[in-house]
Design a protein around this motif. Structure first.
Motif, PDB file in Angstrom:
ATOM      1  N   UNK A 138       6.481   2.583 -12.017  1.00 29.03           N
ATOM      2  CA  UNK A 138       6.363   3.767 -11.151  1.00 29.03           C
ATOM      3  C   UNK A 138       5.960   3.361  -9.736  1.00 29.03           C
ATOM      4  N   UNK A 139       5.004   2.444  -9.618  1.00 25.49           N
ATOM      5  CA  UNK A 139       4.591   1.977  -8.294  1.00 25.49           C
ATOM      6  C   UNK A 139       5.763   1.340  -7.568  1.00 25.49           C
ATOM      7  N   UNK A 140       6.510   0.495  -8.265  1.00 25.88           N
ATOM      8  CA  UNK A 140       7.638  -0.191  -7.651  1.00 25.88           C
ATOM      9  C   UNK A 140       8.726   0.797  -7.231  1.00 25.88           C
ATOM     10  N   UNK A 141       9.020   1.781  -8.095  1.00 24.45           N
ATOM     11  CA  UNK A 141      10.049   2.767  -7.766  1.00 24.45           C
ATOM     12  C   UNK A 141       9.608   3.658  -6.609  1.00 24.45           C
ATOM     13  N   UNK A 142       8.325   4.045  -6.600  1.00 27.47           N
ATOM     14  CA  UNK A 142       7.822   4.868  -5.490  1.00 27.47           C
ATOM     15  C   UNK A 142       7.885   4.105  -4.169  1.00 27.47           C
ATOM     16  N   UNK A 143       7.573   2.801  -4.211  1.00 24.10           N
ATOM     17  CA  UNK A 143       7.640   1.988  -2.986  1.00 24.10           C
ATOM     18  C   UNK A 143       9.067   1.927  -2.453  1.00 24.10           C
ATOM     19  N   UNK A 144      10.033   1.805  -3.364  1.00 25.63           N
ATOM     20  CA  UNK A 144      11.426   1.733  -2.927  1.00 25.63           C
ATOM     21  C   UNK A 144      11.866   3.062  -2.307  1.00 25.63           C
ATOM     22  N   UNK A 145      11.456   4.173  -2.903  1.00 25.18           N
ATOM     23  CA  UNK A 145      11.844   5.476  -2.357  1.00 25.18           C
ATOM     24  C   UNK A 145      11.165   5.723  -1.003  1.00 25.18           C
ATOM     25  N   UNK A 184      10.268   3.448   1.117  1.00 25.12           N
ATOM     26  CA  UNK A 184      10.953   2.608   2.115  1.00 25.12           C
ATOM     27  C   UNK A 184      12.289   3.225   2.520  1.00 25.12           C
ATOM     28  N   UNK A 185      12.995   3.795   1.535  1.00 18.13           N
ATOM     29  CA  UNK A 185      14.285   4.414   1.827  1.00 18.13           C
ATOM     30  C   UNK A 185      14.105   5.642   2.733  1.00 18.13           C
ATOM     31  N   UNK A 186      13.073   6.433   2.473  1.00 20.00           N
ATOM     32  CA  UNK A 186      12.807   7.610   3.308  1.00 20.00           C
ATOM     33  C   UNK A 186      12.490   7.181   4.741  1.00 20.00           C
TER      34      UNK A 186
END
Length: 265
Positions: free
Chosen positions: A242-249, A251-253
């Protein structure tokens, strides 16, 4: 010498019969007299029963089984396990140190040198405990979790849904087992929410996790795992993913906003 009575009896047969009759009558009279005397004698008293003392202290013994009162037993609370999963950002990869019940337990390392991102959970001695392999989906992500021998433990399904009026999106998680049977799930939470809960399929609490609002140097999850159908290793990999996926989102935002600003200039 015979008596006069004997002489009289032997002198004539007729007299003899009279004498015998008289003797027989005398016998009957004697028997009747004996019976009469025995009836008139007082009967022997039977031994009298001792009176029962109703006020005695001795308990009366009964053959029926006694009812034993069972003492009240206090309900033993289900023992929970606490984890701290702390993110550490490095130049080439991301790692998470893991503590269990206040003691170092191992780490989760994200590997990017593969077809799909892989999360490996190892103990303090470096021995593999579990592996999560991530696959990108159109609606979110899916992480297949196995032990280090390849045996399936569970599959984590991430669902990403946009909120009303474009005010961001929510994420929720569903954990399935063999045959795609739902073991546990979470309620949708806002992006970058500080806490979320997972409940077993019967509605009981399975896991609660929270992180601070400000995370300097990375997320730090404090997690409580209850007695659940889901293996604890799956929850450790869930918060790491979850932390990794939230970081990717996130960064994308940030990249999308920067591109929009560049176009507006």
């Amino acid at each position: 010498m015979k008596t006069s009575f004997e002489n009289l009896a032997s002198s004539s047969p007729k007299v003899t019969r009279k004498v015998e009759n008289a003797a027989s009558k005398n016998k009957l009279t004697a028997v009747f007299s004996a019976l009469l005397l025995s009836a008139c004698e007082p009967a022997e008293e039977s031994p009298r029963q001792a009176p029962i003392n109703l006020e005695r202290a001795d308990p009366i013994v009964s053959d029926s089984p006694k009812q034993v009162k069972i003492p009240d037993v206090e309900t033993v609370p289900v023992k929970s396990t606490s984890y701290v999963v702390d993110e550490h950002l490095l130049s080439l990869t991301t790692t998470f140190s893991v503590a269990k019940n206040g003691k170092p337990n191992g780490e989760v390392v994200k590997t990017i040198f593969s077809l799909t991102p892989t999360y490996t959970y190892s103990n303090n001695a470096g021995e593999c405990l579990a592996i999560g392999r991530r696959a990108m989906m159109s609606w979110g992500n899916k992480v297949n979790v196995t032990d280090c021998g390849g045996k399936d433990l569970a599959t984590i399904h991430e669902n990403v849904a946009e909120t009303f009026f474009g005010a961001g999106f929510k994420t929720s998680y569903r954990i399935t087992g063999e045959g795609d049977q739902v073991l546990a799930s979470s309620v949708g939470t806002k992006f970058l929410a500080t806490s979320f809960d997972v409940k077993d399929s019967d509605g009981s609490s399975a896991m609660h996790a929270n992180r601070p609002m400000l995370n300097i140097g990375g997320d730090k999850w404090t997690m409580t795992v209850e007695d659940s159908k889901v293996d604890e290793r799956v929850f450790v990999l869930l918060v790491s993913f979850k932390t990794d996926a939230d970081n990717e989102r996130e960064s994308k935002i940030e990249d999308d906003e920067k591109k929009k600003d560049d176009r507006d200039e």
